[in-house]
Write an enzyme that holds these catalytic residues in place. Sequence first.
Site, PDB file in Angstrom:
ATOM      1  N   TYR A  53       0.841  -1.191   0.000  1.00 40.41           N
ATOM      2  CA  TYR A  53       0.000   0.000   0.000  1.00 40.41           C
ATOM      3  C   TYR A  53       0.883   1.250   0.000  1.00 40.41           C
ATOM      4  CZ  TYR A  53      -3.851  -3.125   1.371  1.00 40.41           C
ATOM      5  OH  TYR A  53      -4.784  -4.132   1.417  1.00 40.41           O
ATOM      6  N   SER A 200     -13.104  -5.306   1.097  1.00 41.02           N
ATOM      7  CA  SER A 200     -14.061  -4.648   0.206  1.00 41.02           C
ATOM      8  C   SER A 200     -15.498  -5.111   0.448  1.00 41.02           C
ATOM      9  CB  SER A 200     -13.671  -4.857  -1.260  1.00 41.02           C
ATOM     10  OG  SER A 200     -14.226  -3.846  -2.073  1.00 41.02           O
ATOM     11  N   PRO A 201     -15.977  -5.030   1.685  1.00 36.07           N
ATOM     12  CA  PRO A 201     -17.347  -5.466   1.986  1.00 36.07           C
ATOM     13  C   PRO A 201     -18.415  -4.599   1.328  1.00 36.07           C
ATOM     14  CG  PRO A 201     -16.424  -4.318   3.867  1.00 36.07           C
ATOM     15  CD  PRO A 201     -15.296  -4.515   2.887  1.00 36.07           C
ATOM     16  N   GLY A 205     -17.032   0.023  -3.069  1.00 38.08           N
ATOM     17  CA  GLY A 205     -17.754   1.295  -2.962  1.00 38.08           C
ATOM     18  C   GLY A 205     -19.052   1.342  -3.727  1.00 38.08           C
ATOM     19  N   LEU A 207     -21.678  -0.589  -3.558  1.00 33.46           N
ATOM     20  CA  LEU A 207     -22.866  -0.866  -2.756  1.00 33.46           C
ATOM     21  C   LEU A 207     -23.339   0.343  -1.943  1.00 33.46           C
ATOM     22  CD1 LEU A 207     -22.039  -4.487  -1.571  1.00 33.46           C
ATOM     23  CD2 LEU A 207     -23.901  -3.798  -3.101  1.00 33.46           C
ATOM     24  N   GLY A 209     -24.254   2.919  -3.458  1.00 31.96           N
ATOM     25  CA  GLY A 209     -25.238   3.499  -4.362  1.00 31.96           C
ATOM     26  C   GLY A 209     -24.786   4.772  -5.034  1.00 31.96           C
ATOM     27  N   LYS A 210     -23.570   5.218  -4.765  1.00 34.29           N
ATOM     28  CA  LYS A 210     -23.148   6.514  -5.301  1.00 34.29           C
ATOM     29  C   LYS A 210     -22.844   6.490  -6.790  1.00 34.29           C
ATOM     30  CE  LYS A 210     -18.329   5.914  -3.764  1.00 34.29           C
ATOM     31  NZ  LYS A 210     -17.301   6.445  -2.838  1.00 34.29           N
TER      32      LYS A 210
END
Length: 316
Positions: A53, A200-201, A205, A207, A209-210
Amino acid sequence: MEQRQLGRTGLRVSHLGLGTLTWSRDTDEHDAAEQLRDFAEAGGTLVDTSASYADGGAEELLGGLIGRVVDREDVVICTKAGARHGTVDASRGSLLDTLDASLRRLGTDHVDLWLVQTPDPRTPLVETVSALRRAVDSGRARYVGLSNHAGWQVARAATLLGEDPGLAAVEAEYSLLQRGIEREVLPAAADLGVGLLAWSPLGRGVLTGKYRRTVPADSRAASPHLSGFVEPYLGSASTAVVEAVITAARGLDRAPLEVALAWLRVRAQVASSIVGARTPAQLRDSLNAEDLDLPPEIVLALDEVSAPALGYPERR
């Protein structure tokens, strides 16, 4: 925050983990410190990072905050090795050298959990596992595991490690948009007593809705170095699942991401769901999901709309 046992080990981790993928690149020191403080105050303990990272920058930033924002004994540090500079190398020498460098950046003499980040087709698994054993025997890691490995590799590594030190965890992508590990990885982990860390639950990103109408300018999908990470879930295949999550959220008067996290929290094998927030506000949104218990009928509906395709030999 609930503390869960990691597989059959004595290690306990918070059921939400703090991911640091964006630290020192998209998340600066000030925001990282605020995230870590908010996370710890909410009862969070598991902090997930990697030597890859920001090319070690995330580990260095985390190391600078430990002792200043939180005490070392109050966090469970999980870091990973085996993938850097766009290459994969899970050979014994490379893994142990990377671990030593990680410890220097983190400012600690040991990590609580050390994972091999990705399979290396050029290195025999028996050699990779020997590095995991050496890390525990030398005291540099308390527990070890694998990340992003197939079910057979999880089973083979667990067999090679035996009960001492044992394979503590497997970290894998798992969400309503990615349930592939239910075919082989989850059954293998369950049978072997290996704990699952879900990365990544929130479906990278999606989920939240953005991305329903457009790609926000400040989102990962608009980022030059993360757009490729999000793109696989922006197609029509994700639409039904995202809409089902949004419908459930409206009915419960909650945010879509809270529904997505609450769905994962009731999966029995998940020890911790690792949320990689870019900003403190995004992390607080995830922490708000703590009190949401989904009604059984909603869980069932989400199970059905997101069910992974199964075939031979999983189903026949």
